[in-house]
Design a protein around this motif. Structure first.
Motif, PDB file in Angstrom:
ATOM      1  N   UNK A   1       3.156  -5.151  -4.294  1.00  0.00           N
ATOM      2  CA  UNK A   1       4.602  -5.026  -4.075  1.00  0.00           C
ATOM      3  C   UNK A   1       5.202  -6.327  -3.549  1.00  0.00           C
ATOM      4  N   UNK A   2       4.497  -6.984  -2.620  1.00  0.00           N
ATOM      5  CA  UNK A   2       5.000  -8.246  -2.085  1.00  0.00           C
ATOM      6  C   UNK A   2       5.040  -9.324  -3.167  1.00  0.00           C
ATOM      7  N   UNK A   3       4.007  -9.396  -3.985  1.00  0.00           N
ATOM      8  CA  UNK A   3       4.011 -10.384  -5.070  1.00  0.00           C
ATOM      9  C   UNK A   3       5.109 -10.097  -6.084  1.00  0.00           C
ATOM     10  N   UNK A   4       5.310  -8.824  -6.406  1.00  0.00           N
ATOM     11  CA  UNK A   4       6.377  -8.473  -7.338  1.00  0.00           C
ATOM     12  C   UNK A   4       7.748  -8.769  -6.739  1.00  0.00           C
ATOM     13  N   UNK A   5       7.906  -8.525  -5.441  1.00  0.00           N
ATOM     14  CA  UNK A   5       9.183  -8.823  -4.797  1.00  0.00           C
ATOM     15  C   UNK A   5       9.474 -10.323  -4.813  1.00  0.00           C
ATOM     16  N   UNK A   6       8.443 -11.135  -4.643  1.00  0.00           N
ATOM     17  CA  UNK A   6       8.647 -12.586  -4.695  1.00  0.00           C
ATOM     18  C   UNK A   6       9.077 -13.018  -6.100  1.00  0.00           C
ATOM     19  N   UNK A   7       8.439 -12.460  -7.114  1.00  0.00           N
ATOM     20  CA  UNK A   7       8.810 -12.796  -8.502  1.00  0.00           C
ATOM     21  C   UNK A   7      10.250 -12.384  -8.782  1.00  0.00           C
TER      22      UNK A   7
END
Length: 373
Positions: free
Chosen positions: A61-67
């Protein structure tokens, strides 16, 4: 013509994206794909499956939020919203990196300054005083750096504004220190004193107290595995230090732990008969080589207590596997019961009655009723 315009517009938008953004997006997409393997590699082998899945979902979720944040910043935020988009994205990346750095530092410190120990047939890295202290210091440094950076990113430029934010957090920690400080420092004291370590077998309380294995000593509590009920128990570190703890893994001699079994036998049985019965039981234990019992040491028996109804006899044995004490006791009780039946001795505690006739005392008689000892 419209397709040509749309393609030109998309090409213009893509030209606005710099190489750093492409690199960040690519790295985060790779992390999303391999999140499960990376989280399993960074987590301990004893991590519950539910917690492992939660960490994978949070990581993805954190990686997707950064993208998505980078995409929104470049393609959808205007000049008026660009500042807040960059700030929100920067805060997200900062928190993500701070958690990742703190977690990786903790793993490295545990591998470098921890101790590898076999617990219940499984090798694990266990905390030591040095590893726990260095982990606290590293996390404190990461927290301070993250907090100062966060304050700057939120626009608190002046020293007064930044000091107000830091002061508020300091007051909050001071007001709550009675909740977390005793357990934190008690955990450090337990690790530094070497009174108990992960994998040690403890008896908390008296002879019939709680028997368990120290599974893990954490920041604020200690996890103990109940050897009898086979479940996990959480005890606050401060509460654990206030209890009387018998560490059965720290032997006082090379023989091992000296455990005792007690039997209530009536006054009508002479001591020689009781000793013969216990020696018969012990000879069968030696012949069968009962697991966990140090049979090379001679049998120790003795009269422990002269009670109102029965005599309490004790049978003492040694073991170097204290985690097997409940099973050993059950096994030895069966041997003693079989020997008592062979010798015609009852292990039930008799009831005695004292009768007074015409003001004279009559000797106590053995009542017909007997109850289990």
């Amino acid at each position: 013509m419209d397709g040509r315009l749309n393609w030109d517009r998309l090409a213009g938008l893509l030209e606005r994206v710099d190489g750093l953004t492409w690199g960040v997006v690519a790295v985060n997409l790779v992390l999303i794909l391999f999140a499960r393997h990376l989280v399993r590699l960074a987590s301990g082998h004893d991590t519950p499956p539910a917690l492992l899945r939660l960490r994978v979902h949070v990581f993805q979720s954190l990686n997707l939020a950064i993208v998505l944040g980078f995409v929104y910043w470049h393609f959808f935020s205007g000049d008026a919203q660009g500042h807040w988009a960059r700030t929100a994205l920067g805060i997200l990346v900062l928190i993500y990196l701070a958690y990742l750095v703190a977690h990786l530092l903790g793993i490295w410190i545990l591998r470098r300054f921890g101790k590898r120990k076999q617990i219940r047939g499984e090798w694990r890295w266990v905390e030591t005083y040095q590893s726990r202290l260095l982990t606290l210091v590293s996390r404190l440094l990461v927290f301070v750096v993250t907090l100062i950076t966060l304050v700057r990113m939120l626009g608190f430029e002046s020293l007064l504004e930044a000091g107000g934010v830091l002061g508020f957090i300091g007051v909050l920690l001071a007001m709550t220190q009675a909740t977390w400080a005793p357990d934190l420092f008690s955990g450090l004291i337990l690790l530094n004193s070497n009174v108990l370590e992960e994998g040690d077998v403890l008896r908390i309380g008296g002879e019939d107290g709680f028997l368990g294995v120290v599974f893990k000593t954490k920041m604020f509590h200690t996890e103990i595995l109940d050897l009898v009920a086979n479940h996990r128990l959480l005890v606050r570190n401060a509460a654990l230090r206030d209890r009387v703890i018998h560490n059965l893994s720290k032997f006082a001699s090379a023989r091992g732990v000296r455990d005792r079994l007690a039997f209530n036998i009536g006054y009508d049985v002479c001591p020689a008969q009781v000793r013969a019965m216990l020696e018969d039981a012990w000879s069968q234990v030696v012949e069968d080589q009962a697991e966990g019992v140090e049979i090379q040491f001679p049998l120790e028996t003795g009269l422990e207590n002269t009670g109102d109804h029965a005599l309490e006899w004790g049978l003492f044995y040694y073991t170097k596997t204290p985690e097997r004490i409940p099973a050993i006791r059950r096994t030895l009780n069966e041997y003693v019961l079989e020997a008592a039946n062979r010798h015609g001795i009852s292990l039930a505690t008799p009831l005695t009655h004292e009768v007074r006739l015409q003001g004279k005392d009559v000797a106590p008689e053995l009542g017909p009723d007997r109850r289990a000892g």
